[in-house]
Design an enzyme around this catalytic site. Structure first.
Site: not given
Lengths: 188, 771
Positions: B170, B448
């Site tokens: 870069e 239940s």
């Protein structure tokens, strides 16, 4: 501290007993049960619970309690596995060094390894009691009591912790009753 | 002459304006860059794996855990994060790690394993180690909504190759330029023109940093100038090392939904699951490639582009003599090696619970900005097993039932019985998707699942025990202003006088309602409240059949209390929170409170074992390992909309819900749907038997499961062991065979007295059918 000493001693005796339920490993020729009690804890890094007898080959995992459907034997004796023993020693150093919170974390770490061991719940309750967390200490005492079924020494220690936590909260009547139960179960 | 004066004045004014602008930018640069640096989202960690002699952890399982933490297998261990294995002997170079209670430096550990588990731990000197732990897995972070997530690294945590590669690719003059690099721009133009593609950019690293840190992404000339000035100012105030470190921590390297992956530290975890410092050449080059264009070179979505760009980067690194040509070529031949997104490490439903826990104590900014470390109870192994098993079972059920519309959904919560540690939370079938968290937010009728609490409350009254004969006969309950309530059993059957254990194991509605109405609705409600549900169930009779709604997490709270022997412990996802300085801020300590009679809870636990042996849990027997005793209860809401199963072994409590998001009928009972997930999950976890010890106030007795009488040899008995008070003995069987249907009307022996009206009704009904 007196209960601590007592626990140390019972831990020491626990290892000597051959019929110990929680400790499934064969123990040859139990020696005289009156052999030296464990050294009292004094802030040194020595383990407060005696190490289990050296096993020839694979060291035992902390043995699970007997299956639920088997009635508990009349008496049994809890003791700690090596990892929990090391952590309890570490927690004692941390508590002695003035850091109860760290000690609590360490005992909780041990409890993740042996969650059914009442001795660890008693240790945890002890630290909470010393740190002034009396409600927590009482909870730990009741939990220890439930797990200690069949082990009169651990049961007595549990009642003792419950009594202490009650006394600290000014519930003297209940404390006296809990203390009476602790004394009843205490070994002569 | 005059014109020159004007010109001079203009120049001076421009100069002043520029100077003011520069000073303005300078203030931005210094205050923002130096003062704030980065906001640090809280890092969230799973529970660390403990290692100790005697632990039930096989060599393959240990290796799997090391690989989960991305340890490299090598011939001879070197750097932290590597291990070697010879047969069942491991040597592991543990990474430095911070735990909730201590920091540990990198250290060497020898682990010997055998068929039964870990058989020995020693340190580098050969000394025995009682206990050690792997570092906790990073499972995510708490970042702001639409915000940036990052893990900040110090220069020591950066492999030297990374800055070198960044410069090579870069910004070759980074070490010498003053923030902008006119020569670099020209060279980049030349290179790109020659190759015909966009290989090099003209911006310096400093400019890119400014662009990422201070500016939005508009591309205007004014912005370019501002960027250049700020870059130069940055160079004036800060060293090259500072700027490089800032670049490495700032730059965007990916996007994950709302979450921006910022900095190489997080990118390393995000793509490779390990610390930046441990990346190899090819992996470093991959990240450098991604930095150029995180969405264009996304290695998951565009692996070909990313691979090509990575190889360009490797070529440039060789050209700049950062690595040898041979190394570059070798690295170019390697695959990208990026972790799949589904390969774990991201548990949104669990993180959701963590976030909600912490929001009670922390402001949003504290969580997203101040660099907290959050240590949780998540067990990655359990979590992953639960994710896989839930998805697999739901797929199977979808094929089996083929109901139109969206596919079945489900959720799972797993806890540790004695501590209330929440070890896994699955919020839906697509576990990696951060969507509707059913485990925490889907409130459904529990059916239940309520029954154990009805029977617990009944036993605690002292009037009932598991052998008590109760009445499974029709009821007609008057409700003011509404038609009478006349519920039925699931199978529409009526079983008459039965022992309580059968009522629970077979999940008989009528028996439960008769018991519940006898002890009173408030007694039952209290039985639920004390175990720690957030809202009280409504005071209506249908409460006894679980018509009220709870979330799977609520159910886990209730069932952990039963598994814990009647002790309430608040479910805990978070263990501790540390500040950015490593100091403990808050610990969520284990707290237990007795909320039920221990002997009553034990009796209920044993009845729940019978659910698995003889009741609605029996299908699990073919899945669960033989000899392991577990306890549980199924739940089905009316018209088969919700399929639940909740229960526990000695080492885990698991709650499973299966149903449709739009509340369509599933056609599944609890046993047909949720149970298939529950039993497979428990089996995969490796269940231990329920470890409760019989209280001294109880004794085991054998009764006939059908009648509750002492088992009678003359009547093909079905003996079952139940735990009753010492004073209780089961009634002897009457002469002859006394199963319901031929039983005398006076079936009350040995138990609580049923309401005569009910018995009369049953008797009438009986006469009706026996004719």
């Amino acid at each position: 501290m007196s209960r601590l000493l007592f626990l140390l001693t019972l831990g020491a005796i626990g290892v000597q007993l051959s019929g110990c339920v929680i400790f499934r490993e064969p123990v040859e020729n139990p020696q005289s049960p009156t052999q030296h009690p464990a050294p009292a804890y004094s802030g040194t890094p020595t383990s407060p619970y005696p190490a289990p007898p050296a096993a020839a080959e694979p060291a035992p995992a902390p043995t699970p309690p007997p299956p639920a459907n088997v009635p508990p034997p009349a008496t049994r004796q809890f003791h700690l596995g090596p990892a929990a023993t090391a952590l309890v020693a570490q927690a004692h150093r941390q508590a002695a060094g003035g850091d109860p919170q760290l000690a609590i974390s360490t005992i909780e770490r041990a409890l993740r390894i042996e969650p059914d061991n009442p001795l660890l719940w008693l240790e945890l309750g002890d630290i909470h009691e010393t740190a002034g967390h009396f409600d927590q200490a009482a909870g730990m005492g009741h939990k220890a009591l439930q797990l200690a079924t069949g082990d009169p020494r651990a049961q007595s220690a549990s009642w003792h912790l419950i009594a202490d936590s009650l006394k600290a909260r000014g519930r003297n009547g209940e404390a006296a009753e809990a203390q009476r139960r602790a004394d009843e179960l205490a070994p002569q | 002459l005059k014109i020159w004066r004007y010109l001079l004045a203009i120049v001076v004014l421009c100069g002043i304006a520029l100077a003011v602008y520069v000073v303005h930018l300078d203030r931005i640069v210094t205050t923002q860059f130096e003062g704030r640096r980065w906001t640090l989202p809280a890092q969230v960690y799973a529970a660390p794996l403990e290692l100790y002699t005697g632990e039930d952890l096989s060599a393959p399982d240990l290796e799997h855990e090391l690989q989960r933490l991305q340890y490299r297998r090598v011939d001879h261990v070197d750097k932290p994060g590597s291990y070697s294995r010879q047969g069942d002997r491991f040597q592991v170079s543990l990474r430095a790690a911070r735990f909730a209670d201590e920091s540990r430096p990198a250290t060497l550990l020898n682990i010997a394993s055998n068929g039964a588990g870990i058989s020995g731990l020693t340190d580098i000197t050969g000394k025995d180690v009682a206990i050690a732990r792997l570092e906790p897995l990073l499972i995510g972070s708490i970042f702001p909504i639409h915000g940036e997530d990052r893990i900040v690294v110090t220069p020591e945590q950066v492999p030297p190759m990374l800055p070198a590669a960044l410069k090579a690719v870069e910004d070759r003059n980074f070490d010498t330029h003053f923030g902008v690099d006119p020569l670099g721009v020209l060279r980049a133009l030349w290179v790109d023109a020659r190759s015909g593609q966009f290989e090099q950019g003209g911006s310096t690293l400093t400019q890119q940093l400014v662009k990422n840190y201070f500016l939005d992404s508009r591309r205007t000339a004014g912005r370019k100038i501002r960027e250049a000035i700020m870059a130069m100012l940055l160079e004036v105030h800060f060293s090259k090392t500072d700027i490089m470190t800032a670049y490495i921590n700032e730059i965007q390297l990916g996007q994950d939904g709302d979450r921006a992956i910022r900095g190489f530290g997080l990118a390393s975890q995000f793509y490779f699951g390990k610390p930046l410092v441990e990346l190899d050449v090819a992996q470093v080059a991959t990240l450098v490639a991604v930095a150029r264009g995180p969405s264009y070179y996304d290695p998951r979505r565009h692996p070909d582009r990313a691979l090509k760009r990575r190889n360009v980067v490797l070529g440039l690194m060789a050209e700049q003599k950062i690595i040898s040509s041979a190394d570059a070529q070798a690295a170019q031949g390697r695959p990208l090696g990026v972790m799949g997104r589904g390969s774990g490490g991201y548990y949104p439903a669990y993180l959701d619970l963590v976030r909600r826990t912490l929001r009670r104590d922390y402001r949003e900014e504290d969580l997203t900005e101040s660099g907290l470390s959050v240590f949780t109870n998540l067990d990655p192994r359990t979590q992953e097993l639960a994710e896989k098993i839930l998805d697999k079972e739901l797929t199977r059920l979808d094929h089996l039932h083929k109901i139109k519309g969206a596919p079945l959904e489900g959720s799972v919560v797993v806890t540790a019985p004695q501590s209330g540690d929440v070890t896994a939370v699955i919020g839906g079938r697509e576990a990696g998707f951060d969507g509707f968290n059913r485990a925490l937010d889907a409130r459904r009728p529990i059916g239940s699942l309520v029954k154990p609490f009805v029977y617990l409350a009944a036993i605690e009254t002292g009037r009932y025990n598991p052998a008590t004969i109760i009445q499974d006969v029709p009821v007609d309950i008057k409700i003011p202003g509404a038609p009478d309530w006349q519920p039925e059993n699931f199978e529409h059957d009526i079983n008459g006088p039965i022992p309580m254990v059968r009522g629970l194991a077979r999940s008989l509605n009528l028996a439960t309602i008769n018991v519940g109405m006898d002890i009173g609705l408030d007694t039952v409600r209290h039985s639920l409240q004390r175990f720690g549900i957030e809202e009280d169930p409504p005071r209506i009779p249908s409460l006894l059949l679980g018509t009220f709604e709870l979330t799977p997490l609520d159910v886990a709270q209730l069932y952990t209390g039963i598994a814990n022997g009647g002790f309430k412990t608040n479910l805990r996802a978070v263990r501790a929170v540390l500040g950015a300085d490593g100091k403990a801020l808050k610990a969520f300590n284990l707290d237990v409170a007795p909320v039920a009679q221990p002997d009553a809870v034990f009796a209920v636990q044993m009845m729940m074992e019978q659910v698995m042996q003889r009741g609605t849990g029996t299908p699990a027997q073919s899945i669960l390992p033989t000899g392991v005793v577990v306890a549980g209860k199924s739940g089905t809401s009316s018209d088969l909309r919700d399929s639940w199963f909740a229960g526990f072994s000695g080492n885990a409590v698991a709650v499973v819900w299966v149903g449709y998001d739009d509340d369509r009928v599933t056609g599944l009972t609890g046993s047909q749907g949720a149970l298939g997930v529950w039993d497979r999950l428990l089996t995969a976890i490796g269940p231990t038997s329920v470890s409760s010890v019989m209280p001294e106030s109880l004794h085991p007795v054998s009764i006939d499961f059908r009648t509750g009488y002492e088992p009678s040899a003359s009547c093909a008995p079905d003996p079952v062991t139940v735990y009753v008070p010492l004073s209780f003995t089961p009634p002897p069987a009457p002469p002859g065979c006394t199963v319901f249907g031929t039983a005398p009307k006076s079936g009350t022996a040995g138990g609580a007295k049923p309401e005569p009206t009910l018995l009369d009704r049953a008797g009438k009904w009986l006469q009706g059918i026996t004719h």
